[in-house]
Structures are given as structure tokens and as C-alpha cells.
Design an enzyme around this catalytic site. Structure first.
Site, PDB file in Angstrom:
ATOM      1  N   GLY A  40      86.532 -44.951 -67.683  1.00 50.68           N
ATOM      2  CA  GLY A  40      87.242 -46.201 -67.425  1.00 50.68           C
ATOM      3  C   GLY A  40      86.704 -47.274 -68.079  1.00 50.68           C
ATOM      4  O   GLY A  40      86.926 -48.444 -68.068  1.00 50.68           O
ATOM      5  N   CYS A  70      94.862 -38.053 -67.571  1.00 49.53           N
ATOM      6  CA  CYS A  70      93.764 -39.245 -67.537  1.00 49.53           C
ATOM      7  C   CYS A  70      94.710 -40.622 -68.002  1.00 49.53           C
ATOM      8  O   CYS A  70      95.239 -40.623 -68.640  1.00 49.53           O
ATOM      9  CB  CYS A  70      92.711 -38.817 -68.489  1.00 49.53           C
ATOM     10  SG  CYS A  70      91.844 -40.263 -68.681  1.00 49.53           S
ATOM     11  N   CYS A 171      95.230 -43.929 -62.066  1.00 48.26           N
ATOM     12  CA  CYS A 171      94.128 -43.110 -62.554  1.00 48.26           C
ATOM     13  C   CYS A 171      93.956 -41.835 -61.610  1.00 48.26           C
ATOM     14  O   CYS A 171      94.524 -41.963 -60.441  1.00 48.26           O
ATOM     15  CB  CYS A 171      92.685 -43.870 -62.343  1.00 48.26           C
ATOM     16  SG  CYS A 171      91.289 -42.697 -62.562  1.00 48.26           S
ATOM     17  N   THR A 172      93.785 -40.664 -62.489  1.00 51.25           N
ATOM     18  CA  THR A 172      94.239 -39.482 -62.072  1.00 51.25           C
ATOM     19  C   THR A 172      93.309 -38.779 -60.922  1.00 51.25           C
ATOM     20  O   THR A 172      93.547 -38.280 -60.166  1.00 51.25           O
ATOM     21  CB  THR A 172      94.671 -38.372 -63.003  1.00 51.25           C
ATOM     22  OG1 THR A 172      93.173 -38.468 -63.660  1.00 51.25           O
ATOM     23  CG2 THR A 172      95.719 -38.786 -63.799  1.00 51.25           C
ATOM     24  N   HIS A 173      92.320 -39.937 -60.725  1.00 48.09           N
ATOM     25  CA  HIS A 173      91.300 -39.478 -59.694  1.00 48.09           C
ATOM     26  C   HIS A 173      91.744 -40.276 -58.595  1.00 48.09           C
ATOM     27  O   HIS A 173      91.292 -39.710 -57.426  1.00 48.09           O
ATOM     28  CB  HIS A 173      89.832 -40.332 -59.991  1.00 48.09           C
ATOM     29  CG  HIS A 173      89.138 -39.567 -60.938  1.00 48.09           C
ATOM     30  ND1 HIS A 173      89.035 -39.270 -62.315  1.00 48.09           N
ATOM     31  CD2 HIS A 173      87.937 -38.850 -60.743  1.00 48.09           C
ATOM     32  CE1 HIS A 173      88.375 -38.867 -62.827  1.00 48.09           C
ATOM     33  NE2 HIS A 173      87.407 -38.509 -61.842  1.00 48.09           N
TER      34      HIS A 173
END
Ligand code: DGL
Length: 242
Positions: A40, A70, A171-173
Site C-alpha cells: 500500500g 489484493c 483492502c483484503t487485510h
């Protein structure tokens, strides 16, 4: 079918989990680029170089399909789709598709790079959706163990007085902070992995296989992977040349 799934680290495992829930009997190869995270804070050129080498690795692994798990790299999907003949799926397109008939005003939480790049916001605005974007640069470093503390409410406070119907975990987190994010705003969150899974089709065969590669493996990483997948899988350390 053989499916290559990649992210900078553990975030894409949230996407993988959703895919596996619906399409268990397939062969998955996961690549987490932990040596180079966070993505990022990288430039477009750096991200294209990093993602390209993962795509070429998947090509050698003979995958039938690649999932960019992502948000940051999904903003560059048009640059990535041209480097291979293998079908590539990003997480932004299905998320916009999911939102367009449901919401008019949404908050978008994502990495610096995703917010600055503007592709996600533009795609939403093209559907006449009002967007409240916010970059959350500390979430990924916290979730990947690079920093020790995070005050989610404090990080989100600049959006606190805006009114929107849902918040995109861009965001995939971020699904790993779903509860704190939803509690801060009191609105539902939108998970890109779920949106993708609703719209993708994977041909299943008889058994499930998962091979996990990460560019650097630590004990903390092994624990995080196990926590997210709810099962222990071996992790192969493999850094790819840039
Ligand atoms: N999980 C990724 C995303 O969806 C990348 C996060 C990062 O490494 O900064 O944007």
C-alpha cells in the site's frame, strides 16, 4: 481447475477462504509477498514489477486462472491483465458490481496506494455512487506484525460525521478488523472476497489442494496463516526475483 491467488501477505487468505467455502474441490496456489509488504505504500511502477513476477510464476505453475486477492494490485488490473493470456480476476470489479444495485453512499477504506490511484473511487462514481474515501496506512503494518499498536477508531475518526450506508473493506487485510470497523460506523461492511466469490465460477474436481508460498516466512506469519485458515498448512518460502 488450478487457481493462483496472490496478495502482499495474509490479506488474500481472506479471499481464499471465501473461494474455498464455495468451491472446495479445486487446486489452489497462494502466493503472499511478505518480503515486500506493505504494498500500500509502493508506487504504481513498483507494484506492477512485483505483481508481474508473481503472475509469471503462476504461468510456470500452469494455473488456469489468477485471482488478484489484493485491492492495491486490483487498482492496476488493466496493466496486469495484458502480461498473460491466463484469465485474471480482480477484487474491485465484482465489489462495484455488488454495490451498484444496493447502496448510494459508501465509505471506502483502503491503502494509500489504492486511494491515491483513484480507480476504485472512479468505478463507483461511474455508477453514481457517492464515495467517502479514506486511506488507512497503519492497518496492514499492524496486521502483519510490523507495528504493535493500532487504535482503529482514532484512525477512522475523520469519517465519523459523514453519513453513508455501508463501508467497503477496500483492502483484503481489512476483514480481519471487520468488527471494530463496523462498530465504529454502525453500518455493514462489504467484503471484496465475498463479492468476488459470488461472481466467479470455478470448475471443481474431486479433491482440494492448497499450496502456500510466501516470499519470507516467520513464526508470526505461520501463526497468522493458521488463525485465518483455521488449519495448519505448510508454507514454502520462495522469493521471486524482481
Ligand atoms: N491486502 C492488500 C490490499 O488489498 C495489500 C495491503 C498492503 O500490503 O499494503 O490492498
Amino acid at each position: 481447475m488450478r487457481i493462483g491467488v496472490f496478495d502482499s501477505g495474509i490479506g488474500g487468505l481472506n479471499v481464499l477462504n471465501e473461494l474455498i467455502k464455495k468451491y472446495k474441490n479445486a487446486e489452489y496456489i497462494y502466493y503472499g509477498d511478505t518480503y515486500y509488504l506493505p504494498y500500500g505504500s509502493k508506487t504504481k511502477e513498483e507494484l506492477i514489477a512485483l505483481a508481474s513476477r508473481i503472475i509469471l510464476f503462476f504461468e510456470k505453475e500452469n494455473v488456469d486462472m489468477i485471482v488478484i486477492a489484493c485491492g492495491t494490485c486490483s487498482s492496476l488490473a488493466n496493466n496486469l491483465k495484458i502480461i498473460t493470456e491466463i484469465p485474471i480476476y480482480d477484487v474491485i470489479t465484482p465489489t462495484v458490481e455488488y454495490i451498484k444495485n444496493r447502496y448510494q453512499k459508501v465509505a471506502l477504506l483502503a491503502t494509500n496506494s489504492t486511494i491515491q490511484n483513484g480507480v476504485f473511487e472512479r468505478q463507483l462514481k461511474e455508477q453514481n455512487i457517492e464515495v467517502y474515501p479514506l486511506s488507512c496506512p497503519h492497518f496492514v503494518p499492524y496486521l502483519e506484525g510490523l507495528i504493535d499498536e493500532l487504535d482503529v477508531e482514532e484512525e477512522l475518526k475523520s469519517l465519523k460525521n459523514d453519513s453513508f450506508e455501508a463501508v467497503i473493506l477496500g483492502c483484503t487485510h481489512f476483514p480481519l478488523l471487520k468488527e471494530q470497523i463496523e462498530n465504529t460506523f454502525n453500518v455493514p461492511s462489504i467484503d471484496m472476497g465475498k463479492c468476488l466469490t459470488e461472481m466467479i465460477h470455478i470448475e471443481e474436481h474431486n479433491n482440494f489442494e492448497l499450496t502456500i508460498y510466501m516470499s519470507i516466512v516467520t513464526e508470526d506469519l505461520k501463526k497468522n496463516v493458521k488463525d485465518i485458515l483455521k488449519k495448519e498448512f505448510p508454507i514454502i518460502e520462495k522469493n521471486l526475483p524482481v
